[in-house]
Structure formats: structure tokens, C-alpha cells
Motif scaffolding. Structure first.
Motif, PDB file in Angstrom:
ATOM      1  N   ALA A 116       2.238   0.952  -4.327  1.00  0.00           N
ATOM      2  CA  ALA A 116       3.530   1.327  -4.902  1.00  0.00           C
ATOM      3  C   ALA A 116       4.474   0.143  -4.827  1.00  0.00           C
ATOM      4  O   ALA A 116       4.362  -0.697  -3.939  1.00  0.00           O
ATOM      5  N   VAL A 117       5.397   0.101  -5.787  1.00  0.00           N
ATOM      6  CA  VAL A 117       6.419  -0.947  -5.797  1.00  0.00           C
ATOM      7  C   VAL A 117       7.718  -0.348  -5.251  1.00  0.00           C
ATOM      8  O   VAL A 117       8.173   0.699  -5.710  1.00  0.00           O
ATOM      9  N   ILE A 118       8.279  -1.035  -4.258  1.00  0.00           N
ATOM     10  CA  ILE A 118       9.540  -0.616  -3.638  1.00  0.00           C
ATOM     11  C   ILE A 118      10.644  -1.554  -4.121  1.00  0.00           C
ATOM     12  O   ILE A 118      10.417  -2.766  -4.245  1.00  0.00           O
ATOM     13  N   HIS A 119      11.816  -0.994  -4.389  1.00  0.00           N
ATOM     14  CA  HIS A 119      12.969  -1.830  -4.778  1.00  0.00           C
ATOM     15  C   HIS A 119      14.078  -1.615  -3.750  1.00  0.00           C
ATOM     16  O   HIS A 119      14.485  -0.486  -3.482  1.00  0.00           O
ATOM     17  N   ILE A 120      14.535  -2.716  -3.151  1.00  0.00           N
ATOM     18  CA  ILE A 120      15.567  -2.645  -2.099  1.00  0.00           C
ATOM     19  C   ILE A 120      16.747  -3.531  -2.483  1.00  0.00           C
ATOM     20  O   ILE A 120      16.567  -4.683  -2.871  1.00  0.00           O
ATOM     21  N   THR A 121      17.957  -2.973  -2.375  1.00  0.00           N
ATOM     22  CA  THR A 121      19.171  -3.773  -2.622  1.00  0.00           C
ATOM     23  C   THR A 121      20.072  -3.671  -1.390  1.00  0.00           C
ATOM     24  O   THR A 121      20.158  -2.608  -0.765  1.00  0.00           O
ATOM     25  N   PRO A 122      20.752  -4.775  -1.019  1.00  0.00           N
ATOM     26  CA  PRO A 122      21.617  -4.740   0.169  1.00  0.00           C
ATOM     27  C   PRO A 122      22.824  -3.823  -0.059  1.00  0.00           C
ATOM     28  O   PRO A 122      23.328  -3.720  -1.177  1.00  0.00           O
TER      29      PRO A 122
ATOM     30  N   GLN B 127       0.880  -1.164   0.000  1.00  0.00           N
ATOM     31  CA  GLN B 127       0.000   0.000   0.000  1.00  0.00           C
ATOM     32  C   GLN B 127       0.920   1.218   0.000  1.00  0.00           C
ATOM     33  O   GLN B 127       1.978   1.204   0.640  1.00  0.00           O
ATOM     34  N   LEU B 128       0.525   2.269  -0.693  1.00  0.00           N
ATOM     35  CA  LEU B 128       1.377   3.457  -0.836  1.00  0.00           C
ATOM     36  C   LEU B 128       1.849   3.995   0.514  1.00  0.00           C
ATOM     37  O   LEU B 128       3.016   4.365   0.672  1.00  0.00           O
ATOM     38  N   GLU B 129       0.964   3.997   1.482  1.00  0.00           N
ATOM     39  CA  GLU B 129       1.302   4.534   2.807  1.00  0.00           C
ATOM     40  C   GLU B 129       2.457   3.745   3.447  1.00  0.00           C
ATOM     41  O   GLU B 129       3.350   4.319   4.062  1.00  0.00           O
ATOM     42  N   VAL B 130       2.446   2.414   3.275  1.00  0.00           N
ATOM     43  CA  VAL B 130       3.534   1.583   3.816  1.00  0.00           C
ATOM     44  C   VAL B 130       4.820   1.844   3.025  1.00  0.00           C
ATOM     45  O   VAL B 130       5.901   1.981   3.591  1.00  0.00           O
ATOM     46  N   ALA B 131       4.692   1.951   1.696  1.00  0.00           N
ATOM     47  CA  ALA B 131       5.845   2.228   0.838  1.00  0.00           C
ATOM     48  C   ALA B 131       6.515   3.543   1.258  1.00  0.00           C
ATOM     49  O   ALA B 131       7.750   3.636   1.330  1.00  0.00           O
ATOM     50  N   GLN B 132       5.711   4.540   1.563  1.00  0.00           N
ATOM     51  CA  GLN B 132       6.265   5.841   1.976  1.00  0.00           C
ATOM     52  C   GLN B 132       7.013   5.725   3.304  1.00  0.00           C
ATOM     53  O   GLN B 132       8.024   6.401   3.514  1.00  0.00           O
ATOM     54  N   ARG B 133       6.537   4.839   4.191  1.00  0.00           N
ATOM     55  CA  ARG B 133       7.218   4.646   5.470  1.00  0.00           C
ATOM     56  C   ARG B 133       8.580   3.976   5.284  1.00  0.00           C
ATOM     57  O   ARG B 133       9.491   4.156   6.087  1.00  0.00           O
ATOM     58  N   ILE B 134       8.720   3.180   4.212  1.00  0.00           N
ATOM     59  CA  ILE B 134       9.978   2.452   3.965  1.00  0.00           C
ATOM     60  C   ILE B 134      11.061   3.387   3.430  1.00  0.00           C
ATOM     61  O   ILE B 134      12.231   3.276   3.786  1.00  0.00           O
ATOM     62  N   VAL B 135      10.671   4.344   2.579  1.00  0.00           N
ATOM     63  CA  VAL B 135      11.667   5.210   1.926  1.00  0.00           C
ATOM     64  C   VAL B 135      11.777   6.596   2.558  1.00  0.00           C
ATOM     65  O   VAL B 135      12.565   7.421   2.106  1.00  0.00           O
ATOM     66  N   ALA B 136      11.002   6.849   3.617  1.00  0.00           N
ATOM     67  CA  ALA B 136      10.956   8.197   4.210  1.00  0.00           C
ATOM     68  C   ALA B 136      12.318   8.662   4.718  1.00  0.00           C
ATOM     69  O   ALA B 136      13.050   7.902   5.344  1.00  0.00           O
ATOM     70  N   PRO B 137      12.673   9.939   4.451  1.00  0.00           N
ATOM     71  CA  PRO B 137      13.901  10.497   5.038  1.00  0.00           C
ATOM     72  C   PRO B 137      13.630  10.979   6.462  1.00  0.00           C
ATOM     73  O   PRO B 137      12.469  11.181   6.851  1.00  0.00           O
ATOM     74  N   ALA B 138      14.689  11.175   7.240  1.00  0.00           N
ATOM     75  CA  ALA B 138      14.535  11.678   8.612  1.00  0.00           C
ATOM     76  C   ALA B 138      13.774  12.998   8.587  1.00  0.00           C
ATOM     77  O   ALA B 138      13.943  13.810   7.679  1.00  0.00           O
TER      78      ALA B 138
ATOM     79  N   ALA C 101       9.926   2.596  -6.736  1.00  0.00           N
ATOM     80  CA  ALA C 101      10.190   2.324  -8.150  1.00  0.00           C
ATOM     81  C   ALA C 101       8.996   2.662  -9.044  1.00  0.00           C
ATOM     82  O   ALA C 101       9.166   3.004 -10.219  1.00  0.00           O
ATOM     83  N   LEU C 102       7.791   2.559  -8.488  1.00  0.00           N
ATOM     84  CA  LEU C 102       6.597   2.673  -9.335  1.00  0.00           C
ATOM     85  C   LEU C 102       5.368   2.865  -8.463  1.00  0.00           C
ATOM     86  O   LEU C 102       5.186   2.137  -7.489  1.00  0.00           O
ATOM     87  N   LYS C 103       4.531   3.849  -8.801  1.00  0.00           N
ATOM     88  CA  LYS C 103       3.240   3.976  -8.106  1.00  0.00           C
ATOM     89  C   LYS C 103       2.190   3.268  -8.955  1.00  0.00           C
ATOM     90  O   LYS C 103       2.241   3.335 -10.183  1.00  0.00           O
TER      91      LYS C 103
END
Length: 271
Positions: free
Chosen positions: A197-203, A148-159, A180-182
Motif C-alpha cells: 500500500a502507498v501511504i501519504h503523510i503531510t506535516p 507492505q500492507l501490514e506496515v501501512a495499516q500500522r501507520i494509519v491505525a486509529p486507537a 492513498a492506494l492499495k
């Protein structure tokens, strides 16, 4: 390889999205191909998919050349996935089960990318699991996940952002996370009430001298009492106030103003 339209597959197998399983089916093939392209070239790559449902994203991954292991707990979807397996011989393995109850590294047995339109009710729990633990780098090479967009925003949010919290620190302290994509709600059947939204995470490299568990305890305490000053929220964590003092971090600040780097520094001082 021409496959029947997804709507036809769903109708033929009598598949209705289950609210209890947090299902929303994505049927737009062009959009599915775009999602499958986010991790880069998947030719011959091992991919783990959670909750494939009728196999919309699965077919996009197979078209992209991936070897897919799909974990599905809704047995109504298994016949549709079996047909897909016949269309791409030797490239699709379906495991009936609960993704939360399985050891993904063991299931895969090799480095793998995770690509999934996650069921809403287990998405965050799975993400936290992939991002946690002392062993780093992980066996997964990237995570491409629908939220869900709201969760995606919590993952990428800046301080400092309203959405910034534990999830952002967990996703950003030793990995790169980006939106990556809404995806509009109308792309799904049935349409959910919210945007996705689609989130892309790399280690990334893990900071030296920091225990993952300690960092988790620091963020747990700091964000457990949001809007409170740090001196109040972390006072129950032994050594935390001394660590703030040693690092020159003002204890009257609130957790949401601390950068990821500052959280790492506090965890390092406590490790």
C-alpha cells in the motif's frame, strides 16, 4: 518522450530484483503514474526517491515534471538510471549510497517531497527517521511511500485497532497520515508474498509544550509491554504514574486504548 518498456530495460541490463536488498520492481506504468500524482503537482518540485532500482517510479516522477534526486546502493541499476538522466537532461541526479547513512536535508538543500517504493528491509527505519527529531516542521513537504500492507495499516491505525501502536502515534501526533492506494502483489516483479500500500503523510502543527523525545520515551514504555496495564508498563518512567493521575487517565487501561491526544498530554506533563 517515448521510453523503452521497463521490462526491456531490465532485460537489457540483466537486472534481477535482489532479495538481500529487499527489491521488488514495479513495472505497471499506469500505476506508477498514479503514485507520482499522489503528492499533487510536481512541476519543478524537488523530489527525493530512495531505491529507484531500474527507474520505474523515477520515470513517472520525471514525466510529472519533478526534479529528482535518487539514492541507489545497487550499482547494477546505475547504467539504466544514467540512460533515464539522458532522456530528461538536467532533471535527474543519482547518488550511489546508503539512504540510511545520508543526511537527506543536506543532500537536497531545499524543501522536498519524498516519493519512494521503499526497499522492504529499510522502509520502517527511514520512516521513523523522517518522523522523529525536535525540529518541526521538517524540510520534507510530504512523504509518499510504498510499504507492505501490514506496515501501512500500522501507520494509519486509529486507537483501539489491532494494528495501533508506536508507529501510529509517531505518524499521527504532528502529521496527517492516510492510506492513498492499495497495490496488489501481482503488480511487482517478482511478486512479493504480501499485498502493498502507498501511504501519504503531510506535516501538521506540532502540539505546544511537547518534546518529541519525551513522546518517544512514553510510547516506547507503554507499547514495550503490550497488553499490560499502563501502571505496569510505564512505572519505570519517572513521573509517568503521577502524570496519568493528574490527567485522570485510568492506570489500568492498556496502551492501545489511549488516543494520540492522550499520549501527547502525558508527554506534555513529563516535558
Amino acid at each position: 518522450m517515448s521510453l523503452p518498456p521497463l521490462r526491456e530495460v531490465i532485460a537489457r541490463h540483466g537486472l534481477k530484483a535482489s532479495k538481500a536488498l529487499g527489491q521488488n520492481f514495479l513495472l505497471d506504468e499506469q500505476l506508477l503514474d498514479r503514485i507520482a500524482a499522489i503528492p499533487g503537482d510536481l512541476t519543478g518540485q524537488a523530489v527525493l526517491e530512495i531505491g529507484p532500482g531500474p527507474g520505474g517510479l523515477t520515470r513517472a516522477l520525471l514525466r510529472a515534471g519533478a526534479r529528482v534526486t535518487a539514492i541507489e546502493m545497487d550499482r547494477r541499476c546505475l547504467p539504466a538510471l544514467a540512460e533515464l538522466g539522458q532522456a530528461f537532461p538536467g532533471r535527474l541526479r543519482v547518488i550511489e549510497g546508503d539512504a540510511l547513512a545520508l543526511d537527506h536535508d543536506e543532500v537536497m538543500g531545499e524543501p522536498y517531497a519524498v516519493v519512494a517504493n521503499l526497499p522492504y528491509n529499510v522502509g520502517t527505519a527511514l520512516l521513523v527517521r523522517w518522523l522523529s527529531g525536535e525540529r518541526w516542521p521538517p524540510k520534507w513537504t510530504s512523504l509518499t511511500l510504498m510499504f507492505q500492507l501490514e506496515v501501512a495499516q500500522r501507520i494509519v491505525a486509529p486507537a483501539g485497532a489491532d494494528a495501533y501502536g508506536r508507529l501510529a502515534v509517531l505518524a499521527q501526533w504532528r502529521s496527517h497520515a492516510k492510506m492513498a492506494l492499495k497495490v496488489h502483489r501481482s503488480a511487482f516483479t517478482p511478486p512479493p508474498k504480501v499485498m502493498s500500500a502507498v501511504i501519504h503523510i503531510t506535516p501538521a502543527a506540532m502540539p505546544e509544550g511537547v518534546s518529541a523525545r519525551t513522546l518517544e520515551r512514553v510510547t516506547e514504555a507503554a507499547f514495550g509491554q503490550r497488553r499490560k496495564m499502563l501502571r505496569q508498563s510505564v512505572k519505570g518512567l519517572p513521573g509517568a504514574l503521577d502524570a496519568l493521575d493528574a490527567l485522570g487517565i485510568d492506570p489500568t487501561r492498556r496502551a492501545e486504548t489511549l488516543s494520540v491526544e492522550e499520549f501527547v498530554a502525558v508527554a506534555r506533563a513529563l516535558s
